[in-house]
Design an enzyme around this catalytic site. Structure first.
Site, PDB file in Angstrom:
ATOM      1  N   HIS A   1      15.647  25.431  35.468  1.00 44.09           N
ATOM      2  CA  HIS A   1      15.211  24.491  34.436  1.00 44.09           C
ATOM      3  C   HIS A   1      14.224  23.463  34.968  1.00 44.09           C
ATOM      4  CE1 HIS A   1      19.349  23.496  35.730  1.00 44.09           C
ATOM      5  NE2 HIS A   1      18.805  22.339  35.967  1.00 44.09           N
TER       6      HIS A   1
ATOM      7  N   GLU B   1      16.968  42.399  26.468  1.00 40.40           N
ATOM      8  CA  GLU B   1      16.899  42.072  27.897  1.00 40.40           C
ATOM      9  C   GLU B   1      17.892  42.883  28.710  1.00 40.40           C
ATOM     10  OE1 GLU B   1      17.736  37.886  28.513  1.00 40.40           O
ATOM     11  OE2 GLU B   1      19.179  37.841  26.896  1.00 40.40           O
TER      12      GLU B   1
ATOM     13  N   ASP C   1      15.269  38.956  32.547  1.00 37.56           N
ATOM     14  CA  ASP C   1      16.521  39.675  32.782  1.00 37.56           C
ATOM     15  C   ASP C   1      16.319  41.184  32.739  1.00 37.56           C
ATOM     16  OD1 ASP C   1      18.724  37.947  33.349  1.00 37.56           O
ATOM     17  OD2 ASP C   1      18.406  37.075  31.372  1.00 37.56           O
TER      18      ASP C   1
ATOM     19  N   CYS D   1       9.572  36.858  25.234  1.00 37.01           N
ATOM     20  CA  CYS D   1       9.656  35.468  25.683  1.00 37.01           C
ATOM     21  C   CYS D   1       9.939  35.370  27.180  1.00 37.01           C
ATOM     22  CB  CYS D   1      10.685  34.688  24.873  1.00 37.01           C
ATOM     23  SG  CYS D   1      12.320  35.418  24.926  1.00 37.01           S
TER      24      CYS D   1
HETATM   25  C1  PEP Z   1      14.518  36.433  29.845  1.00 40.14           C
HETATM   26  O1  PEP Z   1      15.554  36.895  30.329  1.00 40.14           O
HETATM   27  O2  PEP Z   1      13.413  36.982  29.927  1.00 40.14           O
HETATM   28  C2  PEP Z   1      14.527  35.157  29.111  1.00 40.14           C
HETATM   29  C3  PEP Z   1      13.495  34.738  28.443  1.00 40.14           C
HETATM   30  O3  PEP Z   1      15.648  34.407  29.163  1.00 40.14           O
HETATM   31  P1  PEP Z   1      16.126  33.540  30.408  1.00 40.14           P
HETATM   32  O4  PEP Z   1      14.985  33.456  31.386  1.00 40.14           O
HETATM   33  O5  PEP Z   1      16.510  32.218  29.852  1.00 40.14           O
HETATM   34  O6  PEP Z   1      17.285  34.340  30.897  1.00 40.14           O
HETATM   35 MG    MG Z   2      17.518  36.180  29.780  1.00 41.72          MG
END
Ligand code: PEP
Ligand code: MG
Length: 569
Positions: free
Chosen positions: A185, A427, A451, A498
């Site tokens: 974060h 994911e 992921d 994303c």
């Molecule tokens: C991902 O896994 O690509 C994602 C966007 O979620 P996070 O990075 O929060 O796991």
């Molecule tokens: Mg993720």
């Protein structure tokens, strides 16, 4: 020179401020009767110090901030604030630290359970007061993060979300941490606020000292202690280049995201805190493709209430002014821990009790969040996205809980968007493989490459030792991305992405060629991505994606895509 991972681009010159991690262990002790007076005195003195600090702080502020602090001061001056604490010392003979911990926790609970929204949100103030009182009792040396000198470079083992949230970014020229990956974060927030940051710098808090003059390169990960004139010059040159690029990218602010031959895509932002939505708007994002709601949970020492979550989601909806904002439901577990959930240690946390699995297992947590999102959906265009879906049964179960929440709100005559869109993250490889089936039962997909990659190639996303194997260019990853997009389109639903791959200019042509509809990324990557898209031709992208799909080596894919972009320049 020290070296780490550059996770937020830019050059920073400044003076070091070391943030030491405070290990606070609150022990429950039974004191002697004759110590009661002394323990009470310690609590009163700590309280008095916090009151004095607050009054001093108030001399320098005006407007809304002053109103907020006035309310905070009133809480501090209310004798009932510490009556439970006093009782715990007088009647149970507990030591001051433990008495403050349990005494104020009970006040927090009382506030949390209040129906009045304003009063319920004061629970956070009391939590803050509790931490400050404990800080005084433990005689901790604390650094006021809101009042750092200009050109400060923060050096820490790791920064918590709440510490990062407190930073006055105007005065920070860099962040250096010993831990934390590209997707931690702190790294994400540093990128959002355009603060150069370097993580994974071994022993940084031991090698660097307060007031050291250093320079950091947030791209290369290099850290120079007392940089020489020559080194400074080199860094200034690099900074100039970055500035020139920024000026060039200004042309794309507010422009459409459309290829030269007219294929329009959506360019969205990923956000971590409600206020990040303002940065998304500033960078002319066309929506929010991922609100990592777990930051709200990580930013608190207690489970955030429906009321406080509602306020946060409503803030996002209002800032976005009718533009879509996708709220991802709680994605905790894996590398993201919540102390107050007291999750058991697992041998393989990334394959364990996390995200939707945890939410379905603890419906009261899930329902609190879903009710908050639904209620906030009356104030803008919100969508709901479930993380870590691995099967259709899980999707159905999650939707079932959502239906229950809608019914409850109907019965309570509370408004919400009856047409709220419900999507899932793709994911997990199993989801990507049955994308066509999943697409029949939800409104959109968003591919989470961060992921997805780790699960496809069996490489933990933060594991440095094997990080070379973690690559989006692997043909198996690309095949699953294609399967997800095709699956979505077979049911005429939108497929977004994303994960970090969505904002990488070398990967964008492939994604355009495969037909991705929505690209969601860090706010500061938006203008660069728009420039990339606006200079592409969709037919060319289709051709290159057909070529890539036939390839068998990740190295060759990477080389080909990079070549393609170099030839475009
Ligand atoms: C991902 O896994 O690509 C994602 C966007 O979620 P996070 O990075 O929060 O796991
Ligand atoms: Mg993720």
């Amino acid at each position: 020179m020290l070296k780490g991972n550059g996770v937020s681009a830019g050059i920073g010159f400044g003076k070091v401020v070391i943030l030491k991690k405070i290990e606070r262990k609150i022990e429950k002790k039974i004191i002697q009767k004759d110590q009661v007076g002394e323990e009470l005195k310690r609590v009163h003195e700590a309280l008095q110090e916090v009151i004095c600090e607050t009054e001093n702080h108030m001399k320098n502020i005006t407007g809304t901030e002053a109103d907020i602090m006035q309310a905070y001061l009133m809480i501090l001056q209310d004798p009932s604030l510490i009556s439970e604490t006093e009782n715990a010392i007088k009647n149970s003979n507990y030591n001051a630290e433990y008495a403050v911990e349990i005494g104020l926790n009970s006040v927090i609970q009382i506030f949390e359970n209040m129906d009045d929204k304003y009063m319920a949100s004061r629970a956070r103030d009391i939590l803050d007061i509790k931490n400050r009182l404990l800080g005084k009792l433990f005689e901790e040396e604390s650094i006021d993060l809101t009042k750092l000198n200009p050109n400060t470079i923060i050096v820490a083992e790791e920064l918590t979300t709440s510490e990062t949230a407190k930073l006055n970014f105007n005065n920070i020229s860099g962040i250096v941490t010993e831990l934390g990956g590209e997707n931690s974060h702190t790294s994400i927030m540093a990128r959002t606020h355009m603060i150069p940051a370097v993580t994974k710098v071994k022993d940084a808090t031991k090698i660097l000292k307060n007031d050291d003059n250093i320079a950091i390169n947030g791209t290369s990960g290099e850290i120079y202690i007392n940089p020489s004139e020559e080194e400074k010059q080199k860094l200034i040159e690099e900074e100039k280049k970055l500035e020139e690029e920024k000026v060039e990218l200004e042309k794309y602010r507010g422009k459409e995201s459309i290829t030269k031959d007219g294929v329009k895509v959506k360019l969205y932002a990923n956000i971590g805190l409600p206020s990040d939505a303002k940065i998304a708007i500033k960078n002319t994002a066309e929506g929010v493709g991922l609100f990592r709601s777990e930051f709200l949970y990580m930013d608190s020492d207690i489970m955030p209430s429906e009321e406080s979550q509602f306020t946060a989601y409503k803030e996002v909806a209002e800032i976005m002014e009718g533009k879509e904002a996708i709220i991802r439901t709680l994605d905790i577990g894996g590398d993201k821990d919540l102390k107050y959930l007291e999750l058991e240690k697992e041998a393989n946390p990334f394959l364990g009790y996390r995200a939707i699995r945890l939410c379905l297992d603890r419906p009261s947590i899930f329902k609190t969040q879903l009710r908050a999102i639904l209620r906030a959906s009356a104030f803008g265009k919100l969508a709901i996205m479930f993380p870590m879906i691995s099967s259709i049964d899980e999707l159905r179960e999650a939707k079932q809980v959502l239906e229950e929440c809608k019914k409850e709100l109907d019965n309570e005559n509370i408004e919400y968007d009856k047409n709220i869109q419900v999507g899932i993250m793709i994911e997990i490889p199993s989801a990507a493989l049955i994308a066509d089936k999943l697409a029949k039962e939800c409104d959109f997909f968003s591919i989470g490459t961060n992921d997805l990659i780790q699960y496809v190639v069996a490489v933990e996303r933060g594991n440095e030792k094997i990080s070379k194997l973690y690559t989006k260019y692997h043909p198996a990853v690309i095949k699953l991305i294609k399967n997800a997009i095709d699956g979505a389109h077979s049911s005429n639903i939108i497929c977004g992405m994303c994960g970090e791959a969505a904002g990488d200019p070398s990967f964008i042509p492939l994604l355009v060629g495969l037909g991705l509809d929505e690209f969601s990324m860090n706010s500061n990557s938006i203008l660069r991505a728009r420039k990339t898209i606006n200079n592409l031709n969709s037919e060319e992208c289709e051709k290159i994606s057909e070529e890539i799909i036939q390839m068998s080596s990740a190295k060759e894919v990477e080389k080909r895509l990079k070549e393609f972009m170099t030839n475009k320049k």
